[in-house]
Design an enzyme around this catalytic site. Structure first.
Site, short mmCIF file in Angstrom:
data_model
loop_
_atom_site.label_atom_id
_atom_site.label_comp_id
_atom_site.label_asym_id
_atom_site.label_seq_id
_atom_site.Cartn_x
_atom_site.Cartn_y
_atom_site.Cartn_z
N GLY A 205 29.07 90.45 54.16
CA GLY A 205 29.94 89.43 53.57
C GLY A 205 29.13 88.30 53.00
N ASN A 206 29.79 87.20 52.71
CA ASN A 206 29.07 86.02 52.22
C ASN A 206 29.83 84.77 52.67
OD1 ASN A 206 30.99 85.17 50.00
ND2 ASN A 206 30.50 87.26 49.34
N ARG A 207 29.31 83.61 52.33
CA ARG A 207 29.81 82.37 52.90
C ARG A 207 31.02 81.78 52.17
NH1 ARG A 207 26.12 80.58 56.55
NH2 ARG A 207 23.99 81.32 56.29
#
Ligand code: CTP
Length: 420
Positions: A205-207
């Protein structure tokens, strides 16, 4: 005010608007007077309560009220009122006033869940939305008779906040009809970071929090667009007023959801942080530590924005985002270069670039600072501001494109100081 048990809450809405400095002329339907005595409202409000077309001090009360209002708020709005308004039927003072106004209208439905979910009510709501009516969606909670479900009138705080937002969204010259420059247009906004499964437990995922995309969706809806958010953050963020939300998780889900709707969209804003690569094959069973570090082979995902750029129809406005890390001493120069590269490679009209390494900017913050770059040399600097203020600047830039897509904004640099 229509007739419903939630009418008592409308008294509080009236009080809050008066406290905020509004001049309030209450109009009650006959049904409303069964729940609340007109005296309660007239004691609070700036003018006596009107309940009838026929027993008013002035000869044509609906045209006076409709023409003089800066905004009309209907709270609670019953299924009958919503149906009559959608169909253009003026059977009492309230419906006649709604048809006799050009002011923005805020409708706050309240009814039992079965009624709220009835296809007739849904279609009437969609009709009103298409016409630019602002909707304050009902909440889920306890309803009359002790049932629990969706259909409860939104809180007086929420309603008053929407009224104030709608009024303050009005352009200074009032030329475009109360800030409703996007009435009749459909918009898609993607938001949040996608999740690419490695196994049933883990993902890449990412932020991205989705907050900036949601703020843009809310702002587009406030300006009158019919908005769909396609989001991987649907579970963690409240649904913006009057916006449809489609929940997705992976880049492939998002691709399918966006591309299947993009044909009908006048505006597409790709605010989501979409994974560029995904595991080629997700393990069906949880990977166990004892089996050692897994080898995860990645494959590229479809670049949705580039796919939209390649297939878009004339007049469609396409907006991309660029989350970059720039060199501190050359931040603007770097951002501009990256944004221009993306503008060309994706075939977008606008790229909203930010330097996510800067303080208070980007992922998970409530503030942002962006450089909006346009395909014809346009540059708009939006200094650190709330994500709502940044959304307003992005939507202003979109509106300039929709109003006149062929407008030569050539090599004009706008260094905007608009932070609110
Ligand atoms: N985007 C997309 N589909 C993808 C990846 C990104 O539509 N598979 C969109 C994002 O929503 C955003 C823009 O493209 O609007 C960001 O561009 P992207 O190519 O993701 O930027 P980076 O991955 O940061 O590219 P680079 O590593 O080249 O900077």
């Amino acid at each position: 005010m229509c007739g419903g048990i939630a009418a008592y809450k409308a008294v509080d809405v009236c009080r809050r608007l008066i406290d905020a400095g509004a001049f309030v002329s209450p109009v009650m339907t006959r049904g409303a007077t069964r729940f609340i005595g007109p005296l309660t409202l007239s004691a609070l409000a700036s003018e006596p309560v009107r309940t009838s077309l026929w027993e008013s001090p002035e000869p044509i009360p609906h045209t006076r009220l409709g023409q003089s209002a800066d905004l009309i708020v209907v709270a609670p709005a019953t299924a009958r009122l919503i149906g009559a308004y959608a169909a253009g039927i003026s059977s009492d003072l309230l419906t006649a006033t709604l048809l006799a106004t050009r002011a923005p209208v805020v409708v706050c439905p309240a009814m039992h869940t079965e009624m709220w979910e009835h296809p007739a009510v849904s279609e009437n709501i969609a009709t009103l939305r298409r016409r630019g009516v602002h909707l304050v969606e009902p909440e889920t909670g306890r309803l009359a008779g002790g049932d629990v479900g969706s259909g409860r009138l939104a809180s007086p705080d929420t309603i008053a906040a929407v009224v104030i937002d709608v009024l303050s969204g009005r352009p200074a010259d009032g030329a475009t009809g109360a800030g409703q420059q996007l009435v009749g247009l459909a918009a898609i906004v993607t938001a949040g970071g996608t999740r690419e499964p490695i196994d049933p437990v883990r993902f890449i995922g990412n932020r991205s929090s989705g907050k900036q995309g949601y703020a843009i969706a809310a702002e587009l809806a406030r300006r009158g667009a019919v908005v769909t958010v396609i989001s991987s953050a649907a579970a963690s963020l409240p649904r913006p007023v009057g916006v449809d939300v489609v929940a997705v998780e992976t880049a492939a889900d998002m691709e399918q959801a966006v591309l299947s709707r993009s044909e009908a969209a006048d505006i597409v804003v790709m605010a989501a942080a979409v994974a560029d690569f995904r595991p080629k094959a997700a393990a069906g069973q949880k990977l166990k530590k004892v089996d050692g570090p897994p080898e995860v082979i990645l494959e590229p995902t479809t670049d949705i924005l580039a796919a939209l750029g390649a297939r878009r129809r004339p007049g469609q406005v396409l907006v991309g985002f660029a989350a970059e890390t720039a060199r501190p001493e050359r931040a603007r120069e770097d951002l501009l270069r990256y944004a221009r590269e993306k503008l060309a490679s994706k075939g977008a009209d606008l790229i909203v670039a930010n330097d996510v390494a800067a303080a208070g900017v980007g992922f998970s913050h409530d503030t942002n600072a962006v450089l909006i770059v346009g395909s014809e040399g346009l540059e708009i600097d939006v200094p650190l501001a709330t994500k709502e203020a940044v959304a307003a600047a992005v939507v202003d830039a979109i509106i300039r494109r929709t109003a006149n897509p062929a407008a030569p904004s050539t090599s004009k640099s706008v260094h905007s100081q608009e932070t609110s």
